[in-house]
Design a protein around this motif. Structure first.
Motif, PDB file in Angstrom:
ATOM      1  N   LYS A 182     -50.964 -15.328  14.422  1.00  0.00           N
ATOM      2  CA  LYS A 182     -50.530 -13.927  13.944  1.00  0.00           C
ATOM      3  C   LYS A 182     -51.561 -13.277  13.435  1.00  0.00           C
ATOM      4  O   LYS A 182     -51.948 -11.985  13.677  1.00  0.00           O
ATOM      5  N   ALA A 183     -52.624 -13.838  12.704  1.00  0.00           N
ATOM      6  CA  ALA A 183     -53.755 -12.908  11.807  1.00  0.00           C
ATOM      7  C   ALA A 183     -54.709 -12.498  13.119  1.00  0.00           C
ATOM      8  O   ALA A 183     -55.129 -11.524  12.817  1.00  0.00           O
ATOM      9  N   ARG A 184     -54.713 -13.349  13.985  1.00  0.00           N
ATOM     10  CA  ARG A 184     -55.840 -12.959  15.249  1.00  0.00           C
ATOM     11  C   ARG A 184     -55.223 -11.806  15.845  1.00  0.00           C
ATOM     12  O   ARG A 184     -55.885 -10.773  16.283  1.00  0.00           O
ATOM     13  N   PHE A 185     -53.973 -11.698  16.325  1.00  0.00           N
ATOM     14  CA  PHE A 185     -53.340 -10.853  16.912  1.00  0.00           C
ATOM     15  C   PHE A 185     -53.260  -9.409  16.189  1.00  0.00           C
ATOM     16  O   PHE A 185     -53.546  -8.373  16.646  1.00  0.00           O
ATOM     17  N   GLU A 186     -53.031  -9.562  14.676  1.00  0.00           N
ATOM     18  CA  GLU A 186     -53.233  -8.236  14.063  1.00  0.00           C
ATOM     19  C   GLU A 186     -54.635  -7.765  13.837  1.00  0.00           C
ATOM     20  O   GLU A 186     -54.633  -6.665  13.776  1.00  0.00           O
ATOM     21  N   GLU A 187     -55.531  -8.671  13.979  1.00  0.00           N
ATOM     22  CA  GLU A 187     -56.887  -8.112  13.945  1.00  0.00           C
ATOM     23  C   GLU A 187     -57.160  -7.547  15.171  1.00  0.00           C
ATOM     24  O   GLU A 187     -57.791  -6.415  15.167  1.00  0.00           O
ATOM     25  N   LEU A 188     -56.780  -7.897  16.223  1.00  0.00           N
ATOM     26  CA  LEU A 188     -56.788  -7.191  17.773  1.00  0.00           C
ATOM     27  C   LEU A 188     -55.998  -5.728  17.540  1.00  0.00           C
ATOM     28  O   LEU A 188     -56.833  -4.732  18.059  1.00  0.00           O
ATOM     29  N   ALA A 189     -55.000  -5.870  16.908  1.00  0.00           N
ATOM     30  CA  ALA A 189     -54.318  -4.562  17.048  1.00  0.00           C
ATOM     31  C   ALA A 189     -55.038  -3.365  16.068  1.00  0.00           C
ATOM     32  O   ALA A 189     -54.868  -2.366  16.339  1.00  0.00           O
ATOM     33  N   LYS A 211     -58.382  -3.492  15.703  1.00  0.00           N
ATOM     34  CA  LYS A 211     -59.470  -2.990  16.585  1.00  0.00           C
ATOM     35  C   LYS A 211     -59.319  -2.324  17.630  1.00  0.00           C
ATOM     36  O   LYS A 211     -59.952  -1.377  17.940  1.00  0.00           O
ATOM     37  N   HIS A 212     -58.188  -2.462  18.454  1.00  0.00           N
ATOM     38  CA  HIS A 212     -57.809  -1.676  19.463  1.00  0.00           C
ATOM     39  C   HIS A 212     -56.597  -0.967  19.574  1.00  0.00           C
ATOM     40  O   HIS A 212     -55.454  -1.341  19.321  1.00  0.00           O
ATOM     41  N   ALA A 213     -56.762   0.450  19.488  1.00  0.00           N
ATOM     42  CA  ALA A 213     -55.649   1.237  19.334  1.00  0.00           C
ATOM     43  C   ALA A 213     -54.366   1.190  20.559  1.00  0.00           C
ATOM     44  O   ALA A 213     -53.340   1.499  20.241  1.00  0.00           O
ATOM     45  N   ASN A 214     -54.943   0.586  21.705  1.00  0.00           N
ATOM     46  CA  ASN A 214     -53.944   0.552  22.601  1.00  0.00           C
ATOM     47  C   ASN A 214     -53.087  -0.886  22.609  1.00  0.00           C
ATOM     48  O   ASN A 214     -52.244  -0.935  23.448  1.00  0.00           O
ATOM     49  N   PHE A 215     -53.571  -1.751  21.865  1.00  0.00           N
ATOM     50  CA  PHE A 215     -52.747  -2.894  21.798  1.00  0.00           C
ATOM     51  C   PHE A 215     -51.667  -3.013  20.517  1.00  0.00           C
ATOM     52  O   PHE A 215     -52.310  -2.610  19.505  1.00  0.00           O
ATOM     53  N   SER A 216     -50.612  -3.374  20.991  1.00  0.00           N
ATOM     54  CA  SER A 216     -49.449  -3.483  19.825  1.00  0.00           C
ATOM     55  C   SER A 216     -49.088  -4.918  19.811  1.00  0.00           C
ATOM     56  O   SER A 216     -48.916  -5.426  20.904  1.00  0.00           O
ATOM     57  N   PHE A 217     -48.431  -5.309  18.655  1.00  0.00           N
ATOM     58  CA  PHE A 217     -48.088  -6.857  18.551  1.00  0.00           C
ATOM     59  C   PHE A 217     -46.890  -6.664  17.744  1.00  0.00           C
ATOM     60  O   PHE A 217     -46.733  -6.125  16.557  1.00  0.00           O
ATOM     61  N   HIS A 218     -45.778  -7.526  18.307  1.00  0.00           N
ATOM     62  CA  HIS A 218     -44.422  -7.432  17.599  1.00  0.00           C
ATOM     63  C   HIS A 218     -43.990  -8.882  17.516  1.00  0.00           C
ATOM     64  O   HIS A 218     -44.038  -9.568  18.807  1.00  0.00           O
ATOM     65  N   VAL A 219     -43.389  -9.445  16.476  1.00  0.00           N
ATOM     66  CA  VAL A 219     -42.882 -10.680  16.215  1.00  0.00           C
ATOM     67  C   VAL A 219     -41.440 -10.470  16.082  1.00  0.00           C
ATOM     68  O   VAL A 219     -41.150  -9.946  15.254  1.00  0.00           O
ATOM     69  N   TYR A 220     -40.762 -11.383  16.779  1.00  0.00           N
ATOM     70  CA  TYR A 220     -39.141 -11.271  16.624  1.00  0.00           C
ATOM     71  C   TYR A 220     -38.715 -12.731  16.462  1.00  0.00           C
ATOM     72  O   TYR A 220     -38.759 -13.757  16.909  1.00  0.00           O
ATOM     73  N   ALA A 221     -38.374 -12.920  15.175  1.00  0.00           N
ATOM     74  CA  ALA A 221     -37.774 -14.073  14.653  1.00  0.00           C
ATOM     75  C   ALA A 221     -36.173 -14.267  14.686  1.00  0.00           C
ATOM     76  O   ALA A 221     -35.497 -13.597  13.964  1.00  0.00           O
ATOM     77  N   THR A 222     -35.776 -15.135  15.430  1.00  0.00           N
ATOM     78  CA  THR A 222     -34.436 -15.036  15.717  1.00  0.00           C
ATOM     79  C   THR A 222     -33.340 -15.991  14.755  1.00  0.00           C
ATOM     80  O   THR A 222     -32.246 -15.819  14.975  1.00  0.00           O
ATOM     81  N   GLN A 223     -34.174 -16.651  13.775  1.00  0.00           N
ATOM     82  CA  GLN A 223     -33.120 -17.324  13.044  1.00  0.00           C
ATOM     83  C   GLN A 223     -33.388 -17.244  11.483  1.00  0.00           C
ATOM     84  O   GLN A 223     -33.294 -18.061  10.399  1.00  0.00           O
ATOM     85  N   GLU A 224     -34.118 -15.824  11.167  1.00  0.00           N
ATOM     86  CA  GLU A 224     -34.429 -15.543   9.762  1.00  0.00           C
ATOM     87  C   GLU A 224     -32.990 -14.910   9.481  1.00  0.00           C
ATOM     88  O   GLU A 224     -32.016 -14.515  10.188  1.00  0.00           O
ATOM     89  N   GLN A 225     -33.000 -14.613   8.098  1.00  0.00           N
ATOM     90  CA  GLN A 225     -31.675 -13.884   7.650  1.00  0.00           C
ATOM     91  C   GLN A 225     -31.277 -12.693   8.337  1.00  0.00           C
ATOM     92  O   GLN A 225     -30.285 -12.472   8.525  1.00  0.00           O
ATOM     93  N   ALA A 226     -32.490 -11.625   8.490  1.00  0.00           N
ATOM     94  CA  ALA A 226     -32.210 -10.531   9.308  1.00  0.00           C
ATOM     95  C   ALA A 226     -32.620 -10.968  10.523  1.00  0.00           C
ATOM     96  O   ALA A 226     -33.753 -10.606  10.850  1.00  0.00           O
ATOM     97  N   ALA A 227     -32.114 -11.633  11.292  1.00  0.00           N
ATOM     98  CA  ALA A 227     -32.558 -12.033  12.827  1.00  0.00           C
ATOM     99  C   ALA A 227     -32.626 -11.067  13.685  1.00  0.00           C
ATOM    100  O   ALA A 227     -31.796 -10.160  13.897  1.00  0.00           O
ATOM    101  N   ALA A 228     -33.478 -11.300  14.477  1.00  0.00           N
ATOM    102  CA  ALA A 228     -34.079 -10.404  15.527  1.00  0.00           C
ATOM    103  C   ALA A 228     -33.011 -10.843  16.732  1.00  0.00           C
ATOM    104  O   ALA A 228     -32.921 -11.995  16.890  1.00  0.00           O
ATOM    105  N   ALA A 229     -32.719  -9.978  17.653  1.00  0.00           N
ATOM    106  CA  ALA A 229     -32.047 -10.226  18.819  1.00  0.00           C
ATOM    107  C   ALA A 229     -32.955 -11.103  19.993  1.00  0.00           C
ATOM    108  O   ALA A 229     -33.971 -10.828  19.825  1.00  0.00           O
ATOM    109  N   ARG A 230     -32.138 -11.952  20.707  1.00  0.00           N
ATOM    110  CA  ARG A 230     -33.083 -12.417  21.630  1.00  0.00           C
ATOM    111  C   ARG A 230     -33.360 -11.535  22.683  1.00  0.00           C
ATOM    112  O   ARG A 230     -32.985 -10.479  22.853  1.00  0.00           O
ATOM    113  N   LEU A 231     -34.229 -11.937  23.562  1.00  0.00           N
ATOM    114  CA  LEU A 231     -34.439 -10.525  24.698  1.00  0.00           C
ATOM    115  C   LEU A 231     -33.546 -10.259  25.198  1.00  0.00           C
ATOM    116  O   LEU A 231     -32.640 -11.052  26.047  1.00  0.00           O
TER     117      LEU A 231
END
Length: 359
Positions: free
Chosen positions: A192-199, A201-221
């Motif tokens: 995660k830290a490496r992807f955030e570092e790339l984001a 450094k590079h304006a055209n790169f975006s990174f999102h994490v979706y956690a499906t079993q947290e209390q505020a769960a993200a939806a599956r794809l």
């Protein structure tokens, strides 16, 4: 021992064709030169673990120093990895990240009851030597620049890291690149830290994490993730994760310019299929009865038949054979094939009718 070692080192200075005629065979030469350096070899791509650390929950990364025979694959490809556990040699496939001219990063997610992943997680130590095969796979960085959408679930993140590192080093993160990463818990997100570092450094790169079993769960794809996507028809989509995840992505992103998916795990059987079918093995001259809907490779192994295989993911083609006749179903995407004379990957296909295959 010293005199024998000197003899071997003198042999190493000779041309390779002279070695092939030597009374000292390659195994013997490897044995003695590895007394001096454990990853020296005449014919084996070898690597030595030089660092081991946790990458995320139940996921670890191994930095490995490789020898001159190791072939660096393209970013996103897989390597066969061979380890010996309790005297038995196992082959598994992993996507490696190129660190520098002598090192790669191997990331492993511990799988319940997984012999190799458990060995890496609990027993592998700095200094242990690992053997590699030749790289394979076509989920590599595209030759022509286009917007990229990278979809990963679980340990499917490793080829994405490899491709992003390659793009970053080459200065090719100038086109839009989006990485969507599904995990159970936030603590399961690797690099995660490496992807955030790339984001940053590079304006055209975006990174999102979706956690499906947290209390505020993200939806599956699902289709809601595509709502705000633009220019999908001109985008290349890469996807790596369990078979259900890859199959869903392939359907959702059908209108993309190009879709490449790799499934690293799958259901070994389709629970909707019941009963047994007969498989005729033309080379072995055997007829065996296997469960309908189950992986043909697994079914044959349960009959104590040991076909050649490698990745068990439908990528390396080591298990592929000719299907003479019969109907099969792909366990990754559900595609059915009834045509005779087709190449059949028995690790990712189940039998739907009686089969005749060249094994």
């Amino acid at each position: 021992m010293m005199s024998i070692t000197m003899h071997v080192l003198q042999k190493l200075k000779m041309p390779l064709n002279a070695l092939s005629d030597s009374v000292v065979d390659q195994h013997a030469i490897n044995f003695w030169i590895q007394k001096l350096n454990p990853i020296w070899s005449l014919n084996q791509p070898l690597g030595k673990i030089v660092h081991k650390e946790n990458a995320a929950q139940d996921m670890l990364s191994l930095k490995i120093q490789v020898n001159r025979l190791f072939k660096f694959g393209k970013a996103g490809q897989h390597h066969p990895v061979y380890v010996v556990v309790k005297g038995i040699r196992y082959e598994r496939s992993y996507s490696l990240t190129h660190v520098d001219a002598q090192h790669v990063l191997l990331t492993v997610k511990k799988v319940h009851a997984g012999k190799v992943s458990t060995w890496f997680a609990e027993q592998a130590q700095v200094g242990d030597v690992i053997e590699f095969g030749q790289p394979y796979g076509d989920m590599t960085v595209p030759q022509q620049a286009s917007p990229l959408i990278l979809l990963a679930a679980g340990s499917g993140i490793t080829p994405m890291l490899s491709m992003l590192e390659s793009l970053s080093k080459k200065g090719e993160l100038s086109t839009p690149v989006s990485l969507w990463y599904w995990v159970k818990k936030h603590q399961d997100a690797a690099f995660k830290a490496r992807f955030e570092e790339l984001a940053q450094k590079h304006a055209n790169f975006s990174f999102h994490v979706y956690a499906t079993q947290e209390q505020a769960a993200a939806a599956r794809l699902n289709e809601t993730y595509l709502t705000d996507l633009q220019n999908l028809e001109n985008s290349t989509v890469y996807c790596c994760g369990p078979s259900g995840f890859v199959s869903t992505a392939e359907q959702l992103f059908a209108s993309a310019k190009e879709f490449k998916g790799e499934a690293f795990s799958m259901s070994l059987a389709d629970q909707s299929d019941i009963g047994f079918i007969n498989v005729t093995l033309t080379q072995s001259k055997k007829i065996v009865s296997i469960p309908k809907g189950q992986s043909i490779l697994v079914s044959l192994e349960q009959q104590n038949i040991k076909p050649t295989h490698g990745c068990r993911m439908g990528i390396c083609n080591k298990c592929a054979c000719n299907k003479v006749e019969g109907s099969t179903k792909n366990l990754v995407n559900g595609a059915r094939n009834t045509e005779p004379g087709n190449l059949l990957k028995i690790c990712v296909n189940s039998a739907q009718t009686d089969l005749v295959i060249d094994l």
